[in-house]
Design an enzyme around this catalytic site. Structure first.
Site, PDB file in Angstrom:
ATOM      1  N   GLY A   7      38.027  54.098  66.370  1.00 32.85           N
ATOM      2  CA  GLY A   7      37.999  53.893  67.824  1.00 32.85           C
ATOM      3  C   GLY A   7      39.256  53.105  68.147  1.00 32.85           C
ATOM      4  N   GLY A   9      41.118  52.884  70.870  1.00 31.74           N
ATOM      5  CA  GLY A   9      41.440  52.778  72.285  1.00 31.74           C
ATOM      6  C   GLY A   9      42.180  51.467  72.516  1.00 31.74           C
ATOM      7  CB  ALA A 138      43.824  45.573  74.831  1.00 34.98           C
ATOM      8  CE  LYS A 194      33.004  40.018  76.100  1.00 37.61           C
ATOM      9  NZ  LYS A 194      33.772  40.841  75.179  1.00 37.61           N
ATOM     10  CG  ASN A 198      30.206  42.631  79.645  1.00 42.08           C
ATOM     11  OD1 ASN A 198      31.228  42.356  80.243  1.00 42.08           O
ATOM     12  ND2 ASN A 198      30.130  42.591  78.326  1.00 42.08           N
ATOM     13  CG  ASN A 202      31.444  45.376  83.159  1.00 43.69           C
ATOM     14  OD1 ASN A 202      32.505  45.923  83.409  1.00 43.69           O
ATOM     15  ND2 ASN A 202      31.279  44.630  82.110  1.00 43.69           N
TER      16      ASN A 202
HETATM   17  P1  NAD Z   1      38.708  52.380  75.419  1.00 42.60           P
HETATM   18  O1  NAD Z   1      38.060  53.135  76.521  1.00 42.60           O
HETATM   19  O2  NAD Z   1      40.129  51.948  75.612  1.00 42.60           O
HETATM   20  O3  NAD Z   1      38.662  53.264  74.085  1.00 42.60           O
HETATM   21  C1  NAD Z   1      37.437  53.720  73.572  1.00 42.60           C
HETATM   22  C2  NAD Z   1      37.605  55.172  73.162  1.00 42.60           C
HETATM   23  O4  NAD Z   1      37.796  55.988  74.324  1.00 42.60           O
HETATM   24  C3  NAD Z   1      38.821  55.425  72.261  1.00 42.60           C
HETATM   25  O5  NAD Z   1      38.462  56.389  71.316  1.00 42.60           O
HETATM   26  C4  NAD Z   1      39.856  55.963  73.213  1.00 42.60           C
HETATM   27  O6  NAD Z   1      40.836  56.789  72.593  1.00 42.60           O
HETATM   28  C5  NAD Z   1      38.989  56.760  74.175  1.00 42.60           C
HETATM   29  N1  NAD Z   1      39.643  56.915  75.476  1.00 42.60           N
HETATM   30  C6  NAD Z   1      40.242  55.945  76.229  1.00 42.60           C
HETATM   31  N2  NAD Z   1      40.722  56.470  77.371  1.00 42.60           N
HETATM   32  C7  NAD Z   1      40.420  57.796  77.339  1.00 42.60           C
HETATM   33  C8  NAD Z   1      40.665  58.883  78.237  1.00 42.60           C
HETATM   34  N3  NAD Z   1      41.315  58.709  79.393  1.00 42.60           N
HETATM   35  N4  NAD Z   1      40.219  60.108  77.880  1.00 42.60           N
HETATM   36  C9  NAD Z   1      39.558  60.302  76.711  1.00 42.60           C
HETATM   37  N5  NAD Z   1      39.297  59.310  75.825  1.00 42.60           N
HETATM   38  C10 NAD Z   1      39.723  58.081  76.136  1.00 42.60           C
HETATM   39  O7  NAD Z   1      37.742  51.177  75.055  1.00 42.60           O
HETATM   40  P2  NAD Z   1      38.100  49.646  74.767  1.00 42.60           P
HETATM   41  O8  NAD Z   1      38.486  48.992  76.036  1.00 42.60           O
HETATM   42  O9  NAD Z   1      38.983  49.574  73.598  1.00 42.60           O
HETATM   43  O10 NAD Z   1      36.652  49.092  74.391  1.00 42.60           O
HETATM   44  C11 NAD Z   1      36.063  49.243  73.105  1.00 42.60           C
HETATM   45  C12 NAD Z   1      34.860  48.311  73.037  1.00 42.60           C
HETATM   46  O11 NAD Z   1      35.316  46.955  73.145  1.00 42.60           O
HETATM   47  C13 NAD Z   1      33.846  48.502  74.189  1.00 42.60           C
HETATM   48  O12 NAD Z   1      32.551  48.226  73.745  1.00 42.60           O
HETATM   49  C14 NAD Z   1      34.299  47.436  75.207  1.00 42.60           C
HETATM   50  O13 NAD Z   1      33.245  47.058  76.086  1.00 42.60           O
HETATM   51  C15 NAD Z   1      34.693  46.312  74.257  1.00 42.60           C
HETATM   52  N6  NAD Z   1      35.645  45.343  74.790  1.00 42.60           N
HETATM   53  C16 NAD Z   1      36.731  45.749  75.518  1.00 42.60           C
HETATM   54  C17 NAD Z   1      37.632  44.788  75.966  1.00 42.60           C
HETATM   55  C18 NAD Z   1      38.903  45.181  76.708  1.00 42.60           C
HETATM   56  O14 NAD Z   1      39.608  44.295  77.204  1.00 42.60           O
HETATM   57  N7  NAD Z   1      39.275  46.447  76.777  1.00 42.60           N
HETATM   58  C19 NAD Z   1      37.418  43.432  75.686  1.00 42.60           C
HETATM   59  C20 NAD Z   1      36.313  43.074  74.916  1.00 42.60           C
HETATM   60  C21 NAD Z   1      35.425  44.046  74.471  1.00 42.60           C
END
Ligand code: NAD
Length: 318
Positions: A7, A9, A138, A194, A198, A202
Site C-alpha cells: 500500500g 499511497g 502525507a 484517534k 476521525n 472526517n
Molecule cells: P492513499 O489513498 O494515499 O493510498 C491508499 C491506496 O490507494 C494506495 O494503494 C494508493 O496507490 C491508492 N490510491 C491513492 N489515490 C488513488 C487514486 N486516485 N486512484 C486509485 N488508487 C489510488 O492512503 P493514505 O493516505 O496513504 O492512507 C493509508 C492509511 O493511513 C489509511 O488508513 C489512512 O487513514 C491512514 N493515515 C493517513 C494519513 C495521511 O496523512 N494520509 C495519516 C495517518 C494515517
C-alpha cells in the site's frame, strides 16, 4: 532487513522515503494502482519534502523496486511488511501478498480505523502482527508523486502476548530512520482516541463540506461531537478499554483552534475532491457493528455511516 510496503499511497510512500533515507536499501513497494506503479517504475518515486530554512524547495527521486499487487511473485519472503492501504483495501492486499508472508515475517499495521486485527489474523499468526497508529501525514499529488509535510510519530504494540521485546525492537528500528516510534502498552486506547477525531471531524466535514475550524463554529457542533464520542466510549468500554469521555471530547474540540483548523480531513479530500470511497465502515461503521454485538445503541454512528454511503452513491465514488 528486507522490507515491503504494501500500500504505497501517501503514507506508504512517505515511510518508504524515510526508511530509505535512513539507510534501508532493501525495500520494495507493492501497490494496487496501476498508473502509480507505472509512474514509479518509469521515473522513480518523486517526493516533495517541502522547503528548507531559506524557502528553497526540497525533493528526492527514489529509485525503488515496485510491484503491482496482482503480480506479486512468490518465493521471496520479507522480514517486515508495513501495510498502508486504505482500510477497505486491507483484506485484498493481504490476499494478494500471501506468497511473500513467511512464518518469520512481521506485519505492522498503521492504518486508521478499527477492526484490522481480525482481517490480519486471517493471513498471519497473531505473533507476527504489530498494531499501531501514526501522526505522520502525507498526500499523493498524482501517480508516483508524494508530498510530505510536518513532523510526526508512531506508537505500536504487539498483538500476541510475549512479543513485547519484538515490538520494542521494531519501534527502535523505525526510529533509526527518524520515524519517532515508541512502544505503547495500550495501543487500542490510542487507536480509539484517534478514531474519535476521525469519527467526528472526517465524516462531519465531508457531509457539511467545510473545514475543521468552520465545523467548530457551528452551534450544534458540541452536541454532535459529545454524542458521537459517547458511542465510541461505550463500545470501547465494552471491549475492556479505559476511556475518559470528557477528555476525548476536549481532545476532539481542541482541533478547532489548532494548526489543523483550516484543514479539510482526508475523508473530505477523498470523497468531495476525488470522488473516492471512504473508510467510514472502519470508523463510525465499526462502532455501529460492535454496538450491535454488545447491544449498545449507536444511533449517531449508524446515521453518519449511512449518510456517508449515501453521499458516496450520490457522487459516484469509486
Ligand atoms: P492513499 O489513498 O494515499 O493510498 C491508499 C491506496 O490507494 C494506495 O494503494 C494508493 O496507490 C491508492 N490510491 C491513492 N489515490 C488513488 C487514486 N486516485 N486512484 C486509485 N488508487 C489510488 O492512503 P493514505 O493516505 O496513504 O492512507 C493509508 C492509511 O493511513 C489509511 O488508513 C489512512 O487513514 C491512514 N493515515 C493517513 C494519513 C495521511 O496523512 N494520509 C495519516 C495517518 C494515517
Amino acid at each position: 532487513m528486507k522490507i515491503a510496503i504494501a500500500g504505497a499511497g501517501a503514507m506508504g510512500s512517505r515511510f518508504a522515503v524515510m526508511l530509505t533515507q535512513g539507510g534501508n536499501e532493501d525495500l520494495t513497494l507493492i501497490d494496487g494502482w496501476p498508473e502509480h506503479v507505472a509512474a514509479i517504475k518509469k521515473n522513480g518515486l518523486q517526493a516533495d519534502l517541502g522547503e528548507d530554512d531559506k524557502g528553497v524547495g526540497k525533493g528526492v527521486g527514489l529509485q525503488v523496486p515496485v510491484w503491482l499487487q496482482s503480480e506479486v511473485p512468490s518465493g521471496e519472503q520479507f522480514d517486515l511488511v508495513i501495510v498502508f492501504t486504505k482500510a477497505m483495501q486491507l483484506g485484498q492486499m493481504l490476499h494478494d501478498i500471501q506468497g511473500v508472508l513467511g512464518p518469520q515475517t512481521k506485519v505492522l499495521c498503521l492504518l486508521n480505523g478499527l477492526g484490522h486485527i481480525e482481517t490480519l489474523e486471517k493471513y498471519v499468526a497473531k505473533e507476527q502482527i504489530f498494531l499501531g497508529n501514526t501522526m505522520w501525514t502525507a498526500s499523493l499529488i498524482g501517480p508516483g508523486k508524494v508530498k510530505m509535510f510536518g513532523t510526526g510519530s508512531v506508537e505500536l504494540q504487539n498483538v500476541a502476548p510475549g512479543q513485547e521485546d519484538a515490538a520494542r525492537d521494531l519501534a527502535e528500528f523505525l526510529s533509526k530512520s527518524g520515524l519517532n516510534a515508541s512502544y505503547s502498552a495500550d495501543i487500542l486506547a490510542s487507536i480509539y482516541r484517534k478514531a474519535c477525531v476521525n469519527g467526528t471531524m472526517n465524516c462531519l466535514t465531508a457531509l457539511l463540506e467545510c473545514n475543521i475550524g468552520q465545523f467548530g463554529q457551528m452551534a450544534p457542533a458540541h452536541a454532535i461531537v459529545t454524542q458521537v464520542v459517547s458511542e465510541f466510549v461505550a463500545v470501547g468500554r465494552a471491549e475492556g478499554l479505559d476511556l475518559n469521555e470528557s477528555e476525548l471530547v476536549a481532545h476532539v474540540e481542541s482541533c478547532y483552534d489548532s494548526a489543523v483548523a483550516d484543514h479539510y480531513p482526508s475523508m473530505y479530500q477523498d470523497l468531495i475532491l476525488h470522488k473516492r470511497k471512504t473508510e467510514i465502515d472502519f470508523i463510525n461503521g465499526a462502532i455501529a457493528r460492535k454496538g450491535r454485538k454488545y447491544e449498545i445503541p449507536t444511533p449517531y454512528c449508524d446515521l453518519l455511516t449511512a449518510m456517508i454511503h449515501a453521499k458516496e452513491e450520490l457522487l459516484g465514488a469509486k
